[in-house]
Design an enzyme around this catalytic site. Structure first.
Site, short mmCIF file in Angstrom:
data_model
loop_
_atom_site.label_atom_id
_atom_site.label_comp_id
_atom_site.label_asym_id
_atom_site.label_seq_id
_atom_site.Cartn_x
_atom_site.Cartn_y
_atom_site.Cartn_z
N LYS A 1 13.09 -28.87 22.38
CA LYS A 1 13.31 -29.53 21.09
C LYS A 1 12.06 -30.29 20.65
O LYS A 1 11.71 -30.32 19.47
CB LYS A 1 14.53 -30.45 21.19
CG LYS A 1 15.83 -29.66 21.40
CD LYS A 1 16.97 -30.55 21.87
CE LYS A 1 18.26 -29.75 22.06
NZ LYS A 1 19.32 -30.51 22.73
N GLY B 1 21.90 -30.75 17.26
CA GLY B 1 23.22 -30.34 16.75
C GLY B 1 23.43 -30.56 15.28
O GLY B 1 22.73 -29.98 14.44
N LYS C 1 17.00 -22.87 20.50
CA LYS C 1 15.83 -23.75 20.70
C LYS C 1 14.83 -23.17 21.69
O LYS C 1 13.62 -23.29 21.52
CB LYS C 1 16.27 -25.13 21.16
CG LYS C 1 16.97 -25.09 22.49
CD LYS C 1 17.80 -26.29 22.79
CE LYS C 1 18.75 -25.93 23.91
NZ LYS C 1 20.11 -25.84 23.57
N VAL D 1 30.13 -22.29 19.73
CA VAL D 1 29.58 -22.50 18.39
C VAL D 1 30.00 -21.37 17.45
O VAL D 1 30.51 -21.60 16.35
CB VAL D 1 28.03 -22.61 18.43
CG1 VAL D 1 27.46 -22.74 17.02
CG2 VAL D 1 27.61 -23.80 19.30
N1 HSE Z 1 22.84 -29.52 26.47
C1 HSE Z 1 22.40 -30.16 25.27
C2 HSE Z 1 22.73 -31.63 25.33
C3 HSE Z 1 23.04 -29.62 24.03
O1 HSE Z 1 23.28 -32.12 26.29
O2 HSE Z 1 22.39 -32.32 24.38
C4 HSE Z 1 22.42 -28.35 23.57
O3 HSE Z 1 21.08 -28.50 23.27
#
Ligand code: HSE
Length: 433
Positions: free
Chosen positions: A207, A136, A107, A17
């Protein structure tokens, strides 16, 4: 009028990122300056491995001393993309103390200790933005914090983990089992070598905590979120789901109780009707369905991970924070004024699909139905298939009306004790109806 003195950005982390954030900041520098009203400049990049070649980044900007970078005093925005609890938390609070605002994609930290970060930001008059922490590239945090700030959100239900959605989608579309689909996700780079955080639902639970906190203006921490992973979902579950006109998704669900006095947050696999918008979210995409009192139903959809998509969300925040600084203002802080309690999973009311292996003889169906009735769980449909293997067993599939999770748990516990119930093959919640 354009200010000539640039706003300075420090980048903590230069992985998938961070390197994209640096690249876009450089290649789109003129556009960003025009949108902000001042040039924005990369002033330092803290990394663990300084020897790694990082194309496009001036080597003079690279440092291994992240603490010194956030303490410089001339940094306007610290972008934290290193993840984890420490040293990220200490670096973020130090950045606030030294006059910088923070854009974070972390997060885990926000879900575990967002209150500390918000308090430090407020104490020092700085911004804390974190659009990239959930789903994202999908604009979700700002719509919840700002666009819907005049509405009352009652429910947020989403697919917030791309890895598990990819695996479940493969299982659904090819009939593959969990392990086979996971192997494909690993080979294609969707799943990490250790997929625990994704497949056991930890990533989605973090999340969910963040989304619930914002949606209901209350503090919801990772520990408040009920969590079940998706490693036990089988090809047989998908076959059952199809018979009901459903598919299976790993859902993060945040709800306000019907009486408005409490909230719940949970992550688990669930059947959802094929007609529900979340059912058509394929591969590694994310989508979040929001139900608000005045707005009605909204759906946010897009790539939930990856370097460029996540960098897009980070840079949106950088622009917002820079604009705030030029206006000598700050954006929204923590909004936790409702202080609603987070209820346990037992209080959640939903529907269930239960698959039982039972003895195929008179009176068994009545016995099973009695157990449901004794626990106050009303049955919607029952399907029975006699086995052709001559073993005197049948598969019994019961779908319930809405009932509290605690009542369902009690029902299943009692069913397991019946001699005529040979096994509980699967229990799956049914959502989105
Ligand atoms: N590993 C996460 C996913 C992405 O597969 O969505 C980062 O939060």
């Amino acid at each position: 009028m354009m200010r000539t003195r640039p706003l300075k950005v420090a980048l903590l982390g230069c992985g998938v990122v961070g390197s994209e954030v640096a690249r876009i900041m450089t290649t789109h520098a003129d556009d960003l300056a025009a949108r902000i009203g001042a040039p924005v400049e990369l002033a330092g990049v803290a990394v663990r491995r300084p020897d790694k070649v990082r194309g496009g980044i001036d080597p003079a900007l690279i440092t291994t001393d992240a603490t010194a970078l956030v303490k410089r005093g001339d940094i306007d925005v610290v972008v934290e993309v290193i993840g984890g609890i420490e040293p990220a938390r200490a670096l973020i609070t130090t950045a606030f103390e030294h006059g910088a605002s923070v854009v974070s994609a972390n997060k885990a930290l926000l879900a575990q200790d967002g209150a500390t970060l918000y308090a430090a930001a407020e104490q020092h008059g700085q911004d804390l933005y974190y659009e990239a922490a959930v789903a994202g590239a999908i604009p979700l945090i700002r719509p919840l914090r700002e666009s819907l700030a005049g509405d009352k959100i009652n429910r947020v239900m989403g697919i917030v983990n791309g890895t598990t959605n990819f695996i479940l989608d493969k299982m659904d579309s090819t009939g593959a089992g969990y392990q086979e689909a996971l192997d494909e996700a690993t080979a294609l780079g969707y799943a990490e070598a250790d997929p625990t955080a994704d497949v056991e639902g930890f990533d989605a639970a973090a999340k969910a905590a963040i989304l619930a906190g914002i949606a209901f203006h209350t503090r919801v921490r990772l520990d408040d979120v009920y969590r079940e992973g998706m490693t036990e979902v089988t090809a047989a579950d998908f076959a059952s789901a199809r018979q009901m006109g459903c598919t299976i998704k790993l859902l993060a669900i945040c709800e306000r109780a019907a009486d408005g006095e409490s909230v719940t947050a949970r992550v688990h696999p669930a059947m959802i009707p094929l007609s529900h918008p979340l059912a058509s979210v394929r591969e590694a995409y994310n989508a979040v369905f929001v139900e608000a009192e005045a707005a009605g139903q909204l759906m946010f959809y897009g790539p939930g991970a990856g370097g460029s998509p996540t960098a897009s969300a980070v840079l949106g925040d950088v622009v917002a924070v820079c604009r705030n600084r030029l206006n000598e203002a700050t954006g929204p802080g923590e909004s936790a004024y409702t202080q609603l309690p987070v209820s346990p999973m037992g209080d959640v009311v939903t529907r269930y699909h239960i698959s039982l292996d039972v003895a195929d003889k008179p009176g068994v169906l009545a016995q099973v139905a009695t157990v449901f009735a004794e626990h106050g769980v009303s049955i919607d449909t029952v399907r029975q298939h006699g086995r052709q293997d001559g073993g005197g067993e049948a598969s019994l599939v019961v779908v319930t009306h809405r009932a509290p999770d605690a009542a369902l748990s009690g029902t299943v516990e009692a069913l397991r004790k019946l001699d005529t119930v040979r096994g509980v093959a699967s229990i799956m919640r049914v959502e989105g109806e």
